[in-house]
Scaffold this motif. Structure first.
Motif, short mmCIF file in Angstrom:
data_model
loop_
_atom_site.label_atom_id
_atom_site.label_comp_id
_atom_site.label_asym_id
_atom_site.label_seq_id
_atom_site.Cartn_x
_atom_site.Cartn_y
_atom_site.Cartn_z
N GLY A 6 0.80 -1.22 0.00
CA GLY A 6 0.00 0.00 0.00
C GLY A 6 0.83 1.26 0.00
N PHE A 8 0.51 5.36 1.64
CA PHE A 8 -0.19 6.14 2.65
C PHE A 8 0.37 7.56 2.67
CE2 PHE A 8 0.44 1.74 3.80
CZ PHE A 8 -0.84 1.30 4.10
N GLU A 9 -0.51 8.54 2.71
CA GLU A 9 -0.08 9.93 2.75
C GLU A 9 -0.07 10.44 4.19
OE1 GLU A 9 -1.45 14.33 1.21
OE2 GLU A 9 -2.20 12.58 0.14
N TYR A 10 1.02 11.09 4.54
CA TYR A 10 1.19 11.70 5.86
C TYR A 10 1.83 13.06 5.70
CZ TYR A 10 0.10 7.24 8.04
OH TYR A 10 -0.55 6.10 8.45
N PRO A 21 2.41 4.01 9.26
CA PRO A 21 1.03 3.50 9.18
C PRO A 21 0.73 2.55 10.34
CG PRO A 21 2.07 3.46 7.02
CD PRO A 21 3.14 3.80 8.01
N LYS A 23 -0.98 -0.13 10.80
CA LYS A 23 -0.92 -1.57 10.57
C LYS A 23 0.50 -2.14 10.60
CE LYS A 23 -5.14 -2.21 7.93
NZ LYS A 23 -5.72 -2.70 6.68
N SER A 114 3.77 17.18 2.48
CA SER A 114 3.17 15.84 2.48
C SER A 114 4.17 14.83 1.95
CB SER A 114 1.93 15.82 1.59
OG SER A 114 0.95 16.67 2.11
N VAL A 116 4.56 10.47 1.03
CA VAL A 116 3.87 9.21 0.81
C VAL A 116 4.81 8.11 1.29
CG1 VAL A 116 2.99 7.59 -0.92
CG2 VAL A 116 2.49 10.03 -1.11
N LYS A 129 5.29 14.00 -1.70
CA LYS A 129 4.02 13.66 -2.34
C LYS A 129 4.01 13.96 -3.83
CE LYS A 129 -0.90 14.64 -2.35
NZ LYS A 129 -1.96 15.48 -1.82
#
Length: 159
Positions: A6, A8-10, A21, A23, A114, A116, A129
């Protein structure tokens, strides 16, 4: 070994920390090892994952120019980073510079703050990002080309 999947953006906080993330946080309970990526990304390894990388590096012929360059590229840019109780890691300034997130001017724009975090099998990658968005556009084509190269390599070995 954990496989990371996956994207994920943070956002980086004002102390250059980023959330991992939820998980996958537990996989980094002992911290993370960050390495300057070959592209405009930061590679993020668990301790076990870094051992896999060092095993590959150790198999390169000793004292060849390629081996020496590989050792420098991996070990001189590697940073061991603890994970805090909130599941964040701090990204050193020189690694932020590598992905284009450096100064206050850059940080003022939303997309440049941002990042990813992308799962890449046995490691993570951290991208700015906007750089990730450009890279992501070519991923389907890259996958097809890689599969074709692998298939050609397998068929030429069978002949």
């Amino acid at each position: 070994m954990t496989r990371f999947l996956g994207a994920f953006e943070y956002h980086l906080d004002d102390r250059n920390r980023v959330q991992l993330p939820p998980k996958i946080r537990e996989a980094f309970s002992e911290g993370a090892i960050l390495v300057k990526g070959g592209e405009e990304c930061i590679e993020v390894y668990t301790h076990d994952g870094f051992e896999v990388l060092t095993d590959v590096v150790d198999k390169a012929p000793r004292l060849s120019s390629g081996s020496e360059s590989l050792n420098r590229a991996v070990f001189s840019t590697a940073r061991e980073i603890p994970r805090d109780r909130q599941g964040r890691i701090s990204i050193p300034q020189e690694l932020l510079q590598h992905i284009g997130l450096v100064n206050d001017e850059v940080k003022k724009t939303e997309t440049r703050q941002s990042v990813v975090i992308a799962g890449v099998g046995w490691r993570l990658e951290i991208w700015a990002k906007d750089t990730w968005q450009q890279k992501e556009q070519g991923l389907p084509r890259d996958r097809i080309e890689a599969l074709e190269r692998l298939a050609l390599g397998e068929s030429s070995k069978a002949e």
